[in-house]
Write a protein that holds these residues in place. Structure first.
Motif, PDB file in Angstrom:
ATOM      1  N   ASN A 124       0.837  -1.204   0.000  1.00  0.00           N
ATOM      2  CA  ASN A 124       0.000   0.000   0.000  1.00  0.00           C
ATOM      3  C   ASN A 124       0.873   1.255   0.000  1.00  0.00           C
ATOM      4  OD1 ASN A 124      -1.834  -1.964   0.327  1.00  0.00           O
ATOM      5  ND2 ASN A 124      -2.711  -1.233   2.233  1.00  0.00           N
ATOM      6  N   VAL A 125       1.933   1.229   0.798  1.00  0.00           N
ATOM      7  CA  VAL A 125       2.807   2.409   0.913  1.00  0.00           C
ATOM      8  C   VAL A 125       3.528   2.683  -0.406  1.00  0.00           C
ATOM      9  CG1 VAL A 125       4.988   3.109   1.990  1.00  0.00           C
ATOM     10  CG2 VAL A 125       3.025   2.513   3.407  1.00  0.00           C
ATOM     11  N   ARG A 126       3.817   1.647  -1.144  1.00  0.00           N
ATOM     12  CA  ARG A 126       4.493   1.848  -2.438  1.00  0.00           C
ATOM     13  C   ARG A 126       3.651   2.679  -3.402  1.00  0.00           C
ATOM     14  NH1 ARG A 126       9.024  -1.418  -2.637  1.00  0.00           N
ATOM     15  NH2 ARG A 126       8.843  -3.416  -1.576  1.00  0.00           N
ATOM     16  N   GLN A 146      -5.991  -0.915   3.648  1.00  0.00           N
ATOM     17  CA  GLN A 146      -6.819  -1.644   2.688  1.00  0.00           C
ATOM     18  C   GLN A 146      -6.107  -2.937   2.322  1.00  0.00           C
ATOM     19  OE1 GLN A 146      -9.732  -1.109   1.048  1.00  0.00           O
ATOM     20  NE2 GLN A 146     -10.189   0.824   2.095  1.00  0.00           N
ATOM     21  N   LEU A 147      -6.879  -3.998   2.136  1.00  0.00           N
ATOM     22  CA  LEU A 147      -6.236  -5.255   1.751  1.00  0.00           C
ATOM     23  C   LEU A 147      -5.851  -5.229   0.270  1.00  0.00           C
ATOM     24  CD1 LEU A 147      -8.421  -7.733   3.791  1.00  0.00           C
ATOM     25  CD2 LEU A 147      -6.129  -6.873   4.307  1.00  0.00           C
ATOM     26  N   ASP A 148      -6.511  -4.348  -0.497  1.00  0.00           N
ATOM     27  CA  ASP A 148      -6.204  -4.261  -1.923  1.00  0.00           C
ATOM     28  C   ASP A 148      -5.436  -2.960  -2.207  1.00  0.00           C
ATOM     29  OD1 ASP A 148      -6.107  -4.083  -4.613  1.00  0.00           O
ATOM     30  OD2 ASP A 148      -8.287  -4.240  -4.957  1.00  0.00           O
ATOM     31  N   PRO A 149      -4.127  -3.050  -2.518  1.00  0.00           N
ATOM     32  CA  PRO A 149      -3.335  -1.838  -2.740  1.00  0.00           C
ATOM     33  C   PRO A 149      -3.861  -0.979  -3.884  1.00  0.00           C
ATOM     34  CG  PRO A 149      -1.939  -3.815  -2.799  1.00  0.00           C
ATOM     35  CD  PRO A 149      -3.351  -4.285  -2.695  1.00  0.00           C
ATOM     36  N   LYS A 150      -4.654  -1.569  -4.788  1.00  0.00           N
ATOM     37  CA  LYS A 150      -5.198  -0.781  -5.909  1.00  0.00           C
ATOM     38  C   LYS A 150      -6.149   0.290  -5.368  1.00  0.00           C
ATOM     39  CE  LYS A 150      -5.923  -4.329  -9.332  1.00  0.00           C
ATOM     40  NZ  LYS A 150      -6.011  -5.420  -8.451  1.00  0.00           N
ATOM     41  N   ILE A 151      -6.831  -0.034  -4.258  1.00  0.00           N
ATOM     42  CA  ILE A 151      -7.747   0.967  -3.671  1.00  0.00           C
ATOM     43  C   ILE A 151      -6.904   2.084  -3.049  1.00  0.00           C
ATOM     44  CG2 ILE A 151      -9.543   1.378  -1.934  1.00  0.00           C
ATOM     45  CD1 ILE A 151     -10.520  -1.461  -2.440  1.00  0.00           C
ATOM     46  N   THR A 152      -5.866   1.699  -2.307  1.00  0.00           N
ATOM     47  CA  THR A 152      -4.979   2.711  -1.693  1.00  0.00           C
ATOM     48  C   THR A 152      -4.418   3.634  -2.776  1.00  0.00           C
ATOM     49  OG1 THR A 152      -4.385   1.027  -0.078  1.00  0.00           O
ATOM     50  CG2 THR A 152      -3.016   3.007  -0.127  1.00  0.00           C
ATOM     51  N   ALA A 153      -4.048   3.047  -3.911  1.00  0.00           N
ATOM     52  CA  ALA A 153      -3.419   3.825  -4.993  1.00  0.00           C
ATOM     53  C   ALA A 153      -4.331   4.944  -5.482  1.00  0.00           C
ATOM     54  CB  ALA A 153      -3.046   2.892  -6.144  1.00  0.00           C
ATOM     55  N   ARG A 154      -5.641   4.755  -5.341  1.00  0.00           N
ATOM     56  CA  ARG A 154      -6.580   5.784  -5.835  1.00  0.00           C
ATOM     57  C   ARG A 154      -6.845   6.865  -4.799  1.00  0.00           C
ATOM     58  NH1 ARG A 154      -9.337   1.195  -8.293  1.00  0.00           N
ATOM     59  NH2 ARG A 154     -10.821   1.102  -6.586  1.00  0.00           N
ATOM     60  N   ARG A 155      -6.280   6.731  -3.601  1.00  0.00           N
ATOM     61  CA  ARG A 155      -6.537   7.687  -2.521  1.00  0.00           C
ATOM     62  C   ARG A 155      -5.373   8.678  -2.425  1.00  0.00           C
ATOM     63  NH1 ARG A 155     -10.274   4.789   0.828  1.00  0.00           N
ATOM     64  NH2 ARG A 155     -11.799   4.009  -0.651  1.00  0.00           N
ATOM     65  N   PRO A 156      -5.677   9.970  -2.225  1.00  0.00           N
ATOM     66  CA  PRO A 156      -4.615  10.990  -2.245  1.00  0.00           C
ATOM     67  C   PRO A 156      -3.815  11.048  -0.940  1.00  0.00           C
ATOM     68  CG  PRO A 156      -6.766  12.006  -1.901  1.00  0.00           C
ATOM     69  CD  PRO A 156      -7.020  10.537  -2.034  1.00  0.00           C
TER      70      PRO A 156
END
Ligand code: NAD
Length: 337
Positions: A152-154, A213-223
């Motif tokens: 997620n941090v990446r 989030q368990l799905d990093p794709k969701i994190t990626a969409r958050r600012p």
């Protein structure tokens, strides 16, 4: 046992149960049900009752513990150096009492210098770099064990995957806050509303919910954004680092890590109070949410002499702002006359 102490015991137990429930909602579920000011009030009551009845203090009291247990859905990371909490000051007098405690403990009245930092309202994260590469990221969790959130941090764009420069330690842990800017938060909530999705109560909850989030794709969409505020493990231990906390922050910034532009140094408790007033005045205009400011003794040697208590360093304190809802209440009371 006297009547007095048995009723204190009941009050203490009741406060602990309530605070444990609020901790779970806030740290584990990212869904608090009471304002922070209410939580702080109950915690203060608990601390005062425990101070008046030291025999009733137990290691499992919320006053002695950091954060919340890590979620089992994430792999666990044991922190090599515990990630602690901060003591709080709620007014100028308690900030000056903190300065006096430092002088007493150091047995010296020599002026102290402090690193003064906005207390970003997000969540603490530890980033581990090996040979300059980001290899692991973890939440604070309960201070000893956090959640592995590397993937997620990446996705957070202002966190470098590789550090730059020729002074980078072979292994270095950089700690700081993941948060959401006010503008990012507004944008996210408008998008959520348009999609009939969950709207977040404030940037802190949005940041915590987005990062865990368990799905990093969701994190990626958050600012999400990150600002550095300290160093954890550094190896080899023989490496010469600057002798003050503020110089260390500048060094970490030179490696490419983002640093909050509003950090300053102050001379003595009085200088800290001036910084507090300055940040309080400019709070609305800051691009990120804060719930106070943090003061840290700048000298690393003095930090080492001062050491730690159960869940916080003796050399730092957070001076909290009155919460927004408290401010509204204060203003409306003033205007009633
Ligand atoms: P804390 O207030 O003890 O402070 C430590 C945290 O401050 C660090 O972990 C870090 O995340 C953050 N921080 C931000 N800027 C920093 C800086 N420049 N330097 C160092 N740290 C910095 O944090 P805590 O123990 O996580 O939280 C306690 C607070 O959380 C309470 O006072 C309360 O306001 C809130 N809380 C609210 C509820 C609720 O139900 N509303 C429940 C639990 C906690």
């Amino acid at each position: 046992m006297s009547k007095q102490s048995s009723s204190s015991e009941q009050q203490i137990e009741h406060l602990r149960d309530t605070l444990r429930q609020y901790n779970h909602e806030y740290y584990v579920l990212d869904a608090p049900t009471v304002p922070d000011a209410e939580y702080d009030r109950l915690m203060q009551q608990l601390i005062e009752l425990e101070q008046a009845n030291p025999s009733l203090i137990t290691p499992d009291s919320p006053s002695q513990k950091v954060g919340g247990a890590p979620l089992s859905a994430f792999e666990q990371v044991t922190h090599e150096v515990p990630m602690l909490s901060l003591d709080n000051a709620f007014d100028d007098a308690s900030l000056l009492a903190f300065e006096k405690r430092l002088h007493d403990r150091l047995k010296s009245n020599e002026i102290l210098y402090f690193s003064c930092e906005p207390k970003l309202d997000g969540l603490a994260v530890s980033l581990l770099y090996e040979n300059g590469q980001l290899v692991q990221a973890a939440t604070r969790g309960d201070g000893q064990v956090g959640e592995n959130i590397t993937q997620n941090v990446r996705t957070i764009t202002n966190i470098p995957h590789r550090l730059k420069g020729d002074t980078i330690p072979q292994r270095v842990e950089i700690r700081g806050e993941v948060f959401m800017s006010k503008a990012g938060f507004e944008k996210l909530n408008s998008r959520q509303k348009a999609n009939n999705a969950k709207v977040f109560a404030n940037p802190r909850n949005a940041a915590a919910g987005s990062l865990r989030q368990l799905d990093p794709k969701i994190t990626a969409r958050r600012p999400l954004m990150f600002y550095t505020y300290s160093l954890g493990v550094v190896a080899p231990a023989s490496l010469e680092l600057p002798k003050t906390h503020s110089e260390r922050l500048n060094l970490v910034q030179s490696w490419g890590m983002p640093l909050c532009p509003d950090i300053a140094t102050a001379k003595g408790g009085q200088g800290c109070l001036e910084y507090y007033q300055h940040i309080l005045r400019t709070r609305e205009a800051l691009p990120y949410d804060i719930d106070g400011v943090v003061f840290k003794v700048d000298s690393i040697a003095l930090q080492q002499t001062l050491g730690f208590v159960a869940k916080a360093p003796r050399w730092a304190i957070a001076q909290k702002f009155p919460a927004q809802e408290e401010i509204t209440r204060l203003i409306s009371v003033e205007f009633q006359v």
